[in-house]
Write a protein that holds these residues in place. Structure first.
Motif, PDB file in Angstrom:
ATOM      1  N   TYR A 137      26.012  37.593  42.808  1.00 32.89           N
ATOM      2  CA  TYR A 137      26.502  36.238  42.585  1.00 32.89           C
ATOM      3  C   TYR A 137      27.817  36.264  41.800  1.00 32.89           C
ATOM      4  CZ  TYR A 137      26.849  31.605  40.512  1.00 32.89           C
ATOM      5  OH  TYR A 137      27.304  30.391  40.096  1.00 32.89           O
ATOM      6  N   TRP A 138      27.859  37.061  40.736  1.00 28.99           N
ATOM      7  CA  TRP A 138      29.061  37.130  39.905  1.00 28.99           C
ATOM      8  C   TRP A 138      30.221  37.777  40.660  1.00 28.99           C
ATOM      9  CZ3 TRP A 138      29.511  33.926  36.252  1.00 28.99           C
ATOM     10  CH2 TRP A 138      28.396  33.508  35.537  1.00 28.99           C
ATOM     11  N   ALA A 139      29.917  38.740  41.510  1.00 30.39           N
ATOM     12  CA  ALA A 139      30.977  39.340  42.325  1.00 30.39           C
ATOM     13  C   ALA A 139      31.582  38.299  43.264  1.00 30.39           C
ATOM     14  CB  ALA A 139      30.432  40.519  43.117  1.00 30.39           C
ATOM     15  N   LEU A 140      30.739  37.474  43.852  1.00 26.70           N
ATOM     16  CA  LEU A 140      31.244  36.428  44.746  1.00 26.70           C
ATOM     17  C   LEU A 140      32.017  35.362  43.981  1.00 26.70           C
ATOM     18  CD1 LEU A 140      28.199  36.026  47.144  1.00 26.70           C
ATOM     19  CD2 LEU A 140      30.390  37.125  47.609  1.00 26.70           C
ATOM     20  N   VAL A 141      31.563  35.030  42.767  1.00 25.89           N
ATOM     21  CA  VAL A 141      32.287  34.059  41.939  1.00 25.89           C
ATOM     22  C   VAL A 141      33.681  34.586  41.607  1.00 25.89           C
ATOM     23  CG1 VAL A 141      32.347  32.990  39.649  1.00 25.89           C
ATOM     24  CG2 VAL A 141      30.245  32.951  40.977  1.00 25.89           C
ATOM     25  N   CYS A 142      33.766  35.849  41.223  1.00 16.93           N
ATOM     26  CA  CYS A 142      35.073  36.439  40.912  1.00 16.93           C
ATOM     27  C   CYS A 142      35.963  36.481  42.143  1.00 16.93           C
ATOM     28  CB  CYS A 142      34.897  37.836  40.340  1.00 16.93           C
ATOM     29  SG  CYS A 142      34.213  37.841  38.683  1.00 16.93           S
ATOM     30  N   LEU A 143      35.386  36.740  43.310  1.00 15.37           N
ATOM     31  CA  LEU A 143      36.158  36.753  44.545  1.00 15.37           C
ATOM     32  C   LEU A 143      36.723  35.367  44.846  1.00 15.37           C
ATOM     33  CD1 LEU A 143      37.102  38.321  47.034  1.00 15.37           C
ATOM     34  CD2 LEU A 143      34.972  37.647  48.140  1.00 15.37           C
ATOM     35  N   VAL A 144      35.925  34.336  44.664  1.00 13.58           N
ATOM     36  CA  VAL A 144      36.396  32.967  44.900  1.00 13.58           C
ATOM     37  C   VAL A 144      37.499  32.610  43.907  1.00 13.58           C
ATOM     38  CG1 VAL A 144      35.708  30.537  44.785  1.00 13.58           C
ATOM     39  CG2 VAL A 144      34.263  32.183  45.968  1.00 13.58           C
ATOM     40  N   ILE A 145      37.336  32.999  42.650  1.00  2.96           N
ATOM     41  CA  ILE A 145      38.373  32.746  41.648  1.00  2.96           C
ATOM     42  C   ILE A 145      39.661  33.458  42.041  1.00  2.96           C
ATOM     43  CG2 ILE A 145      39.054  33.211  39.258  1.00  2.96           C
ATOM     44  CD1 ILE A 145      36.118  32.711  38.488  1.00  2.96           C
ATOM     45  N   ALA A 146      39.544  34.694  42.525  1.00  2.52           N
ATOM     46  CA  ALA A 146      40.733  35.444  42.936  1.00  2.52           C
ATOM     47  C   ALA A 146      41.431  34.774  44.109  1.00  2.52           C
ATOM     48  CB  ALA A 146      40.338  36.863  43.310  1.00  2.52           C
ATOM     49  N   ILE A 147      40.662  34.277  45.059  1.00  5.30           N
ATOM     50  CA  ILE A 147      41.264  33.616  46.222  1.00  5.30           C
ATOM     51  C   ILE A 147      41.972  32.337  45.799  1.00  5.30           C
ATOM     52  CG2 ILE A 147      40.716  32.387  48.370  1.00  5.30           C
ATOM     53  CD1 ILE A 147      38.525  34.527  48.824  1.00  5.30           C
ATOM     54  N   ILE A 148      41.323  31.534  44.958  1.00  8.14           N
ATOM     55  CA  ILE A 148      41.936  30.284  44.501  1.00  8.14           C
ATOM     56  C   ILE A 148      43.186  30.571  43.675  1.00  8.14           C
ATOM     57  CG2 ILE A 148      41.594  28.274  43.004  1.00  8.14           C
ATOM     58  CD1 ILE A 148      38.649  28.293  43.940  1.00  8.14           C
ATOM     59  N   PHE A 159      37.836  42.908  39.338  1.00 10.54           N
ATOM     60  CA  PHE A 159      36.545  42.732  38.689  1.00 10.54           C
ATOM     61  C   PHE A 159      35.447  42.489  39.719  1.00 10.54           C
ATOM     62  CE2 PHE A 159      33.582  40.265  35.910  1.00 10.54           C
ATOM     63  CZ  PHE A 159      33.302  41.299  35.038  1.00 10.54           C
ATOM     64  N   ALA A 160      35.747  41.682  40.744  1.00 10.75           N
ATOM     65  CA  ALA A 160      34.767  41.426  41.805  1.00 10.75           C
ATOM     66  C   ALA A 160      34.443  42.706  42.562  1.00 10.75           C
ATOM     67  CB  ALA A 160      35.300  40.358  42.760  1.00 10.75           C
ATOM     68  N   LYS A 161      35.453  43.543  42.796  1.00 11.09           N
ATOM     69  CA  LYS A 161      35.230  44.794  43.508  1.00 11.09           C
ATOM     70  C   LYS A 161      34.335  45.735  42.697  1.00 11.09           C
ATOM     71  CE  LYS A 161      38.842  46.655  45.416  1.00 11.09           C
ATOM     72  NZ  LYS A 161      40.071  47.452  45.649  1.00 11.09           N
ATOM     73  N   ILE A 162      34.584  45.820  41.403  1.00 13.46           N
ATOM     74  CA  ILE A 162      33.762  46.671  40.542  1.00 13.46           C
ATOM     75  C   ILE A 162      32.320  46.191  40.524  1.00 13.46           C
ATOM     76  CG2 ILE A 162      33.363  47.337  38.133  1.00 13.46           C
ATOM     77  CD1 ILE A 162      36.445  47.362  37.828  1.00 13.46           C
ATOM     78  N   GLY A 186      49.194  30.798  43.308  1.00 11.86           N
ATOM     79  CA  GLY A 186      50.349  31.573  42.895  1.00 11.86           C
ATOM     80  C   GLY A 186      50.188  32.334  41.591  1.00 11.86           C
ATOM     81  N   PHE A 187      48.995  32.419  41.077  1.00 11.44           N
ATOM     82  CA  PHE A 187      48.748  33.172  39.851  1.00 11.44           C
ATOM     83  C   PHE A 187      48.384  34.607  40.231  1.00 11.44           C
ATOM     84  CE2 PHE A 187      47.491  28.773  38.761  1.00 11.44           C
ATOM     85  CZ  PHE A 187      48.443  28.537  37.793  1.00 11.44           C
ATOM     86  N   GLY A 188      49.388  35.422  40.491  1.00 14.38           N
ATOM     87  CA  GLY A 188      49.174  36.775  41.005  1.00 14.38           C
ATOM     88  C   GLY A 188      48.423  37.688  40.054  1.00 14.38           C
ATOM     89  N   GLY A 189      48.752  37.633  38.763  1.00 13.76           N
ATOM     90  CA  GLY A 189      48.093  38.511  37.793  1.00 13.76           C
ATOM     91  C   GLY A 189      46.618  38.192  37.648  1.00 13.76           C
ATOM     92  N   ILE A 190      46.311  36.919  37.564  1.00 12.43           N
ATOM     93  CA  ILE A 190      44.914  36.500  37.432  1.00 12.43           C
ATOM     94  C   ILE A 190      44.148  36.827  38.707  1.00 12.43           C
ATOM     95  CG2 ILE A 190      43.391  34.505  37.147  1.00 12.43           C
ATOM     96  CD1 ILE A 190      45.608  33.245  35.433  1.00 12.43           C
ATOM     97  N   ALA A 191      44.775  36.620  39.853  1.00 13.03           N
ATOM     98  CA  ALA A 191      44.121  36.907  41.127  1.00 13.03           C
ATOM     99  C   ALA A 191      43.816  38.392  41.256  1.00 13.03           C
ATOM    100  CB  ALA A 191      45.001  36.446  42.291  1.00 13.03           C
TER     101      ALA A 191
END
Length: 58
Positions: free
Chosen positions: A3-14, A30-33, A19-24
């Motif tokens: 669940y947390w991996a998917l949440v981080c993936l969604v945050i990265a996509i958004i 983090f999602a990959k780990i 345009g927030f490249g560093g945060i993405a």
């Protein structure tokens, strides 16, 4: 954990769309780990159940 991996993936996509490249990049890393940790724990769990000789609980 998946669940947390998917949440981080969604945050990265958004963040990437906005345009927030560093945060993405950080959120995607983090999602990959978390995803790989989930996969390792899944494989360990399956192997333990196979070697114990028990079937799944009803």
């Amino acid at each position: 954990m998946l669940y947390w991996a998917l949440v981080c993936l969604v945050i990265a996509i958004i963040a990437g769309i906005l345009g927030f490249g560093g945060i993405a990049g950080t959120a995607a890393g983090f999602a990959k780990i978390l995803f790989f940790i989930f996969l390792v724990l899944l494989v360990v769990s399956v192997l333990v159940n196979i070697f114990r000789g028990r079937g799944p609980r009803p």
